[in-house]
Enzyme design. Structure first.
Site, short mmCIF file in Angstrom:
data_model
loop_
_atom_site.label_atom_id
_atom_site.label_comp_id
_atom_site.label_asym_id
_atom_site.label_seq_id
_atom_site.Cartn_x
_atom_site.Cartn_y
_atom_site.Cartn_z
N LYS A 204 62.29 -66.32 21.67
CA LYS A 204 63.55 -65.59 21.54
C LYS A 204 64.73 -66.52 21.29
O LYS A 204 64.67 -67.73 21.48
CB LYS A 204 63.78 -64.70 22.77
CG LYS A 204 62.83 -63.51 22.77
CD LYS A 204 63.13 -62.48 23.83
CE LYS A 204 62.21 -61.26 23.66
NZ LYS A 204 62.43 -60.24 24.69
N ARG A 244 54.09 -61.90 27.80
CA ARG A 244 53.95 -61.43 26.42
C ARG A 244 54.35 -62.55 25.46
O ARG A 244 55.50 -63.01 25.49
CB ARG A 244 54.82 -60.20 26.20
CG ARG A 244 54.71 -59.56 24.81
CD ARG A 244 55.66 -58.38 24.73
NE ARG A 244 55.54 -57.64 23.47
CZ ARG A 244 56.21 -57.95 22.36
NH1 ARG A 244 57.05 -58.97 22.35
NH2 ARG A 244 56.05 -57.23 21.26
#
Length: 270
Positions: A204, A244
């Site tokens: 991210k 994840r």
């Protein structure tokens, strides 16, 4: 949890797995790398992304869910739509991963309740095209815990059983980079809610910001794997139920290291 984005516009790997056969093979490769669950999504939720219609979302994901389930892979469906979740469950998915935490589609919690499958409820304040305008908190950890707790209660009131619930603090969703780090430093506040915790930080933007070069250029998404593995270690150490990630191999190793340390600290051998 390995990620298969069947999208043209996801921030990290958009466009790579649009072909159903390629996407299924990628999912199988993720399992080979150590993924226990493969998360299939057909709609990008990167900041600024616009929504697609349900028909297109279904067209993208159902062949992939069907193919992976046919190989015996546990599949989660990453969707905010109840109709898409239902179709994916019919195709063999065994878990719903709803980044809206049940708020984008009021019927989603009903689908979870009637199907009995686990559902990931993520902290959510709004859709991708406007979520980064919704980053005002008095205390980000306290406020996210409170708001996520409200989402859980809404799901329970709709008939979802407590044992079905998984929570996700929503790193990168309606949060600044600094706020993401604050949440990560306080994962114990989320495990204290008593539900399994999913941590999803893979590649991210806040990792790209941390690793930016001297000119301020962000580290490219596909070059953030070492940082992702470090976050995976932090999450596992905090007691997360699942991590994840886009590339499971390094995270699977990190989880094994944490498990071995935990066994040592508890005075037992693996």
């Amino acid at each position: 949890m390995g990620v298969v984005n069947v999208t043209p516009d996801s921030f990290s790997d958009g466009g790579k797995w649009l072909d159903a056969g390629t996407a299924v093979q990628h999912g199988l490769d993720l399992v080979e790398q150590g993924a226990d669950i493969v998360d299939v999504g057909g709609e990008s939720t990167r900041p600024g992304a616009l929504r697609i219609d349900a028909e297109e979302e279904l067209r993208r994901i159902i062949p992939v869910v069907t193919g992976l389930a046919g190989h015996g892979v546990p599949v989660s469906v990453d969707t905010m739509r109840a109709d898409v979740a239902e179709r994916a469950l019919d195709a063999g998915a065994v878990l719903i991963n709803d980044v809206s935490g049940g708020r984008a589609d009021a019927r989603m919690t009903h689908v979870a309740a009637t199907s009995g499958v686990p559902i990931v409820l993520m902290h959510w304040r709004g859709h991708a095209d406007g979520m980064q305008k919704l980053t005002q908190y008095d205390d980000v950890v306290r406020d996210v815990v409170t708001e996520l707790g409200e989402q859980v209660q809404e799901a329970l009131s709709a008939g979802v059983r407590p044992e079905q619930v998984v929570i996700d603090p929503g790193l990168g969703f309606s949060k600044t980079g600094e706020q993401n780090w604050t949440v990560l430093a306080n994962l114990d506040a989320f495990t204290a809610l008593g539900y399994p915790l999913l941590v999803a930080a893979s590649r991210k933007r806040f990792l790209g910001e941390l690793l930016a070069d001297e000119s301020g250029e962000l580290r490219p998404a596909d070059q953030r794997e070492a940082a992702t593995a470090a976050i995976s270690t932090i999450g596992a150490r905090a007691g997360a139920w699942c991590i994840r990630v886009h590339e499971p191999a390094s995270t699977a190793d990190a989880v094994r290291v944490v498990a071995r340390l935990r066994a040592e600290s508890e005075g037992s051998n693996p």
